[in-house]
Design a protein around this motif. Structure first.
Motif, PDB file in Angstrom:
ATOM      1  N   GLN A  49       0.728  -1.221   0.241  1.00 16.23           N
ATOM      2  CA  GLN A  49       0.049   0.026  -0.112  1.00 16.23           C
ATOM      3  C   GLN A  49       0.791   1.172  -0.159  1.00 16.23           C
ATOM      4  OE1 GLN A  49      -2.542  -0.644   3.270  1.00 16.23           O
ATOM      5  NE2 GLN A  49      -3.266  -2.607   2.563  1.00 16.23           N
ATOM      6  N   TRP A  53       0.538   1.798  -3.904  1.00 21.36           N
ATOM      7  CA  TRP A  53      -0.903   2.616  -4.034  1.00 21.36           C
ATOM      8  C   TRP A  53      -0.334   4.118  -3.634  1.00 21.36           C
ATOM      9  CZ3 TRP A  53      -4.601  -0.736  -1.078  1.00 21.36           C
ATOM     10  CH2 TRP A  53      -5.291  -2.067  -2.038  1.00 21.36           C
ATOM     11  N   GLY A  56       1.424   5.873  -5.949  1.00 22.52           N
ATOM     12  CA  GLY A  56       0.981   6.040  -7.446  1.00 22.52           C
ATOM     13  C   GLY A  56       1.453   5.071  -8.423  1.00 22.52           C
ATOM     14  N   ASP A  58       1.560   2.642 -11.347  1.00 22.85           N
ATOM     15  CA  ASP A  58       0.554   2.170 -12.236  1.00 22.85           C
ATOM     16  C   ASP A  58       0.460   0.621 -12.364  1.00 22.85           C
ATOM     17  OD1 ASP A  58      -0.420   4.544 -13.097  1.00 22.85           O
ATOM     18  OD2 ASP A  58       1.207   4.667 -14.633  1.00 22.85           O
ATOM     19  N   ASP A  62      -6.236   1.079  -7.402  1.00 19.92           N
ATOM     20  CA  ASP A  62      -6.027   1.500  -5.988  1.00 19.92           C
ATOM     21  C   ASP A  62      -6.935   0.697  -5.071  1.00 19.92           C
ATOM     22  OD1 ASP A  62      -8.751   2.417  -6.958  1.00 19.92           O
ATOM     23  OD2 ASP A  62      -8.016   4.402  -7.093  1.00 19.92           O
ATOM     24  N   ASP A  65     -10.389  -0.078  -6.609  1.00 17.63           N
ATOM     25  CA  ASP A  65     -10.463  -1.080  -7.757  1.00 17.63           C
ATOM     26  C   ASP A  65     -10.391  -2.546  -6.801  1.00 17.63           C
ATOM     27  OD1 ASP A  65     -10.245   0.442  -9.850  1.00 17.63           O
ATOM     28  OD2 ASP A  65      -8.101   0.898  -9.621  1.00 17.63           O
ATOM     29  N   VAL A 118      -5.979   7.316  -1.541  1.00 14.91           N
ATOM     30  CA  VAL A 118      -5.588   6.166  -0.824  1.00 14.91           C
ATOM     31  C   VAL A 118      -5.086   6.736   0.771  1.00 14.91           C
ATOM     32  CG1 VAL A 118      -3.817   4.503  -0.733  1.00 14.91           C
ATOM     33  CG2 VAL A 118      -4.656   5.055  -2.970  1.00 14.91           C
TER      34      VAL A 118
END
Length: 166
Positions: A49, A53, A56, A58, A62, A65, A118
């Protein structure tokens, strides 16, 4: 990956891909199980996390999701995982652990909102409890599938390939 035989999974002689040596499709609704496991894996790993997350990165989605994968097909936001014992979950213990994780995560989602950054989830006072519940469920499901629960989560593209290829 080459799959021999008919696309009909009920036919004998069809080779099954594996996940950690365990047949990926040994549960009737294994694709749903794969999505639930992916979500629990990401929700259960504070280092992931932080490093993915919050940073950021890719390819992993997140929190929203992950929650979507957790409840998308299963409707675990409306009824108990016990309903899926024998189809998605192997036994009542798996189902109970998943129910606990879902309830803890959804409580936070309802408090901060589904499209919050997040950091709003991770900084929530109840987040460590949700992470712990997700970890308990993740470890149980991974062990049941013959996988190491401590490997890093797979990207969403790898998840799509895995669930598409069998």
């Amino acid at each position: 990956m080459t799959v021999q035989g008919s696309e009909n999974s009920s036919r004998r002689g069809r080779r099954s891909p594996t996940m950690g040596g365990m047949p990926l499709n040994d549960m009737p609704w294994w694709r749903w199980r794969s999505n639930v496991r992916s979500a629990l894996h990401m929700l259960s790993d504070p280092a992931f996390q932080r490093d993915v997350w919050l940073a950021g990165v890719d390819g992993y989605g997140d929190v929203t999701d992950a929650v979507y994968r957790l409840v998308e097909d299963t409707w675990l936001d409306n009824w108990s995982a016990e309903k899926y014992v024998g189809t998605i979950f192997r036994d009542s213990q798996e189902a109970a652990l998943v129910d606990t994780a879902v309830l803890r995560v959804l409580r936070i989602v309802h408090q901060v909102g589904p499209d919050a950054p997040v950091s709003a989830y991770v900084d929530h006072a109840a987040w460590p409890e949700a992470v712990r519940a997700a970890r308990d469920a993740h470890v149980r499901l991974a062990a049941s599938d013959g996988e190491d629960p401590d490997v890093p989560p797979r990207t969403l593209e790898v998840l799509r390939i895995m669930t598409r290829s069998a």
